[in-house]
Design a protein around this motif. Structure first.
Motif, short mmCIF file in Angstrom:
data_model
loop_
_atom_site.label_atom_id
_atom_site.label_comp_id
_atom_site.label_asym_id
_atom_site.label_seq_id
_atom_site.Cartn_x
_atom_site.Cartn_y
_atom_site.Cartn_z
N ILE A 90 -20.49 17.14 3.33
CA ILE A 90 -19.86 16.83 2.05
C ILE A 90 -19.88 15.34 1.81
N ASN A 91 -18.55 15.41 1.86
CA ASN A 91 -18.66 14.00 1.91
C ASN A 91 -19.59 12.08 2.40
N LEU A 92 -20.51 12.77 3.47
CA LEU A 92 -21.64 11.66 3.45
C LEU A 92 -22.53 11.83 2.34
N GLY A 93 -22.86 13.39 2.12
CA GLY A 93 -23.63 13.20 0.97
C GLY A 93 -23.82 13.18 -0.62
N SER A 134 -25.16 11.09 -3.16
CA SER A 134 -26.44 11.47 -3.60
C SER A 134 -26.30 12.35 -5.05
N PRO A 135 -25.97 13.33 -5.18
CA PRO A 135 -26.12 13.53 -6.71
C PRO A 135 -24.87 13.39 -7.70
N TYR A 136 -23.80 12.52 -7.38
CA TYR A 136 -22.86 12.22 -8.11
C TYR A 136 -22.86 10.20 -8.72
N ASN A 193 -25.53 18.32 -2.57
CA ASN A 193 -26.92 18.31 -3.55
C ASN A 193 -27.06 19.52 -3.79
N VAL A 194 -27.15 21.31 -3.32
CA VAL A 194 -27.77 21.84 -4.34
C VAL A 194 -25.94 22.01 -5.37
N ILE A 195 -25.04 22.44 -4.95
CA ILE A 195 -24.25 22.38 -6.25
C ILE A 195 -23.87 20.99 -6.95
N ILE A 225 -33.26 18.74 -2.78
CA ILE A 225 -33.03 19.48 -1.80
C ILE A 225 -34.09 19.65 -0.77
N ILE A 226 -35.59 19.72 -1.02
CA ILE A 226 -36.77 19.79 -0.07
C ILE A 226 -36.25 18.68 0.69
#
Length: 463
Positions: free
Chosen positions: A24-27, A30-32, A154-156, A286-287
């Protein structure tokens, strides 16, 4: 799942659940990060601040790794892992209420320290509780948990704000703590502390039977022999077998980090935006993560059958080819060739996914599985702490290199550089990295000493 190994699986899965927070922390960026960099962001952020926010987990990890290296032998593998949960919980709550990029970066630094601790203590714990026949599978679940965390955020992250997603993620350390609390401590730790009755009780739970006297005696002999000399950092370099183990780790770790995985995690959305594909960047991410998760599941299922070395070789070769193709795509795109992007817009998603699949087949779990097996009991905690410090240092350098090279020259430069690093790593892996499939931890030490023909006598498979 044989009933005799039930607690080996339960202990591994509940422990690896904590690594979801690492993913979670590493990714998270990407969204934020694109949202933070947006001019309309309620939390003003510059490109330089954003890049430092991205690498803060890597900067913090060495501190956590060194602390865990001390606690692992002082209070135990299980207790050290449990202590991490409340720190992660408070960190996620802090991010939810943060109002400046400085606060977010500091909190990500703290979570990074817990990651360093996790990647120090958890591989030791899993390797010590596992039967040799399933050790490869169990240690590789750490990589799976990290990918699940990356996919989850990445999904949420496409739907929820930083506030909401942080509170959702705060449930992960709670679940980890409640489940792992009931798991047994490593019998190796009890033997180190001369708590033999506790060690035997733990071994009975892990093996699912009452008759463990023979294995307990063998473990005592192994641990006591390895514990005769007090662990020192210099032992990693002065003892020939440890020195060889360090050299092997440096090869697989440097190849892992300079394959560009961390930058791809931090800047996934930005990479797909830059690629100019007709597929939306959100869907591409997501893919990308979903395929990585599937590929890691497959690799985990076959690692104990195929062995780690063949998977490392295939993975590194595939990553080198994929990265060089991606670098060439971005170079030609920047050259503004007519209709190039429209004609070849399938290349970014195809080869980034291919890179992810191939990375997940071997390099994804290379550092965790290799380092958990290579070092003897007396230096294992020190080795894991030093190894994690080296690992995150390489990850930080790779991530900053990506940002600087991309800003100065274009995205093709870091992709080409990472591809060349994978090619060099491939040669070194083929030449120097041994196979450990089916070997006990004691037999691996004999291999590192160059004494394959003098394997220790054993009446049964010892951890």
């Amino acid at each position: 799942m044989p009933p005799s190994r039930l607690f080996q699986y339960l202990a591994t899965f509940s422990g690896a659940f904590s690594v979801i927070t690492s993913g979670i922390n590493l990714g998270w960026t990407s969204p934020y990060l694109p949202q933070l960099l947006d001019p309309a962001s309620p939390i003003p952020t510059t490109n330089d601040q954003g890049s430092w926010c991205a690498v803060m987990p890597l900067v913090g990890a060495p501190i956590g790794a060194l602390i865990a290296a001390i606690l692992t032998d002082l209070v135990g593998r299980k207790t050290t892992t449990l202590l991490i949960a409340p720190v992660i919980l408070s960190s996620f709550v802090s991010i939810a209420f943060a109002r400046t990029i400085t606060v977010i970066s500091i909190v990500r630094f703290v979570i990074g320290a817990t990651e360093g601790a996790l990647y120090t203590v958890l591989p030791i714990y899993i390797a010590e509780i596992s039967d040799p026949q399933i050790r490869g599978f169990l240690t590789s679940t750490v990589a799976i948990a990290g990918i699940i965390g990356t996919l989850f955020i990445n999904v949420i992250g496409q739907k929820y704000s930083i506030f909401a997603s942080s509170l959702i993620c705060a449930s992960v350390p709670i679940i980890h703590f409640v489940t792992f609390l009931w798991m047994p401590e490593s019998p190796y730790y009890y033997i180190k502390k001369r708590r033999y009755e506790d060690g035997e009780r733990s071994l009975k739970i892990l093996r699912g039977r009452d008759d463990v006297t023979e294995e307990m005696d063998e473990l005592r002999e192994v641990v006591e022999r390895q514990e005769k000399s007090k662990a020192r950092v210099m032992d990693l370099f002065s003892v020939p077998s440890n020195r060889r183990a360090c050299f092997i780790f440096v090869i697989v770790c440097a190849t892992n980090k300079f394959s560009g995985k961390n930058p791809c995690l931090f800047y996934t959305t930005m990479i797909f935006d830059e690629a100019g594909s007709t597929i939306s960047s959100d869907m591409s991410v997501i893919i990308y993560c979903s395929v990585e998760l599937l590929a890691t599941f497959v690799a985990t299922a076959v690692v104990d059958r195929c062995g780690k070395r063949p998977l490392f070789i295939i993975s590194t070769l595939g990553c080198a080819i994929s990265l060089l193709v991606l670098g060439t795509y971005f170079y030609l795109k920047d050259s503004q060739i007519d209709n190039f992007v429209e004609t070849f817009d399938w290349i970014p998603i195809t080869f980034l996914v291919a890179y992810n699949v191939l990375f997940s087949m071997g390099l994804a779990f290379s550092t965790v599985t290799v380092v958990s097996e290579l070092f003897p009991t007396n230096v294992k905690a020190v080795a894991l702490g030093v190894a994690d410090t080296f690992s995150v240092s390489m990850g930080t350098i790779a991530s900053k290199f990506f940002q600087i090279a991309n800003d100065q020259y274009g995205m093709y430069v870091p992709f080409w550089a990472f591809g060349v690093c994978c090619a060099v790593g491939l040669v070194l892996i083929v030449k120097f990295v041994p196979e450990t499939k089916g070997k006990t931890l004691e037999e691996i030490q004999y291999c590192l000493m160059g004494r394959d023909g003098q394997k220790p006598h054993r009446k049964r498979n010892v951890v």
